[in-house]
Design an enzyme around this catalytic site. Sequence first.
Site, mmCIF file in Angstrom:
data_model
loop_
_atom_site.group_PDB
_atom_site.id
_atom_site.type_symbol
_atom_site.label_atom_id
_atom_site.label_comp_id
_atom_site.label_asym_id
_atom_site.label_seq_id
_atom_site.Cartn_x
_atom_site.Cartn_y
_atom_site.Cartn_z
ATOM 1 N N TYR A 165 0.830 -1.204 0.000
ATOM 2 C CA TYR A 165 0.000 0.000 0.000
ATOM 3 C C TYR A 165 0.867 1.258 0.000
ATOM 4 O O TYR A 165 0.688 2.156 -0.837
ATOM 5 C CB TYR A 165 -0.914 -0.025 1.223
ATOM 6 C CG TYR A 165 -1.730 1.236 1.418
ATOM 7 C CD1 TYR A 165 -2.859 1.477 0.639
ATOM 8 C CD2 TYR A 165 -1.373 2.171 2.372
ATOM 9 C CE1 TYR A 165 -3.606 2.628 0.812
ATOM 10 C CE2 TYR A 165 -2.120 3.329 2.559
ATOM 11 C CZ TYR A 165 -3.235 3.551 1.780
ATOM 12 O OH TYR A 165 -3.975 4.696 1.961
ATOM 13 N N LYS A 169 1.322 3.915 -3.135
ATOM 14 C CA LYS A 169 0.870 5.296 -2.958
ATOM 15 C C LYS A 169 2.024 6.282 -3.197
ATOM 16 O O LYS A 169 1.806 7.395 -3.701
ATOM 17 C CB LYS A 169 0.285 5.485 -1.565
ATOM 18 C CG LYS A 169 -1.104 4.888 -1.378
ATOM 19 C CD LYS A 169 -2.156 5.647 -2.178
ATOM 20 C CE LYS A 169 -3.567 5.258 -1.758
ATOM 21 N NZ LYS A 169 -4.606 6.023 -2.488
#
Length: 271
Positions: A165, A169
């Site tokens: 994640y 990002k």
Amino acid sequence: MPSYAIFGASRGIGLELVKQLSDESSNTVFAIVRNPDGSTHLKAFLESSQRTNVHVITGDADSLPSIEDAAKVISMKTGGALDVFFYNALGGPVGNPILTYTSPEALKADFDGAFEANLYAPLHAARVFLPLVRKSNLKQLVAMSTGLADIASTVKSEFEGIPAYCISKAALSMAWAKLAAEVKEERVTCLTISPGLVDTSATRTGPPPTAEEMAGFGAMVKKFHKAEPQFTGMPISPEESVNAILTVLSNATLADSGKLLSHHGSTTQWL
């Protein structure tokens, strides 16, 4: 009449963006969701508020034709322009600490899924909606990111969790910086925004968090405190987060384009 499209508006921060933006009757708000009939929290809000300036549009972040169809519908309703496009769709695996993977295939599967959700999908959407944003007055292209994408903060906190994640990002923020460089002469402002640590449990779908997940959350908060000693450990509400985000957007200038900003408007304080 400013126009806003929120991609991923069925719950949480996306839903709160719809609520606060539609408070102003002169705004036109497009709530883009994968399944309008199944978006129970959005439906409940619209039924109770009777907002006439919110339009629910079908759009699936996993399908480029669906993204294109959503843009076509919005273009027809606005005359071809869109002031602010806000990509907020969620998805993809968060991943485990890198050295805990037992096979390269398992690591690759998690990271591929995270990059599909957090990099490729928003990039596809940005490319589709940019022609509408170019023709508008406000000209803002925004994607929801996270302070966990900030390398300096990660070094301070020593937070090793959810790397798929965080890394995907971080890639999103770099992609938006590259977009900003491409469209700066057209005066389009491209921003990635971190909403802070937000409690979205009121519109959460699925089962409540397990004891193991809660323990992991507590450990994560302790790591955050290392990077930001002023942090109390308490999440903020979607209302507080979105109010702050909209202030950041209203104050943003072309000089901010390409930046990852927190809900404080900072590049160093994330909580």
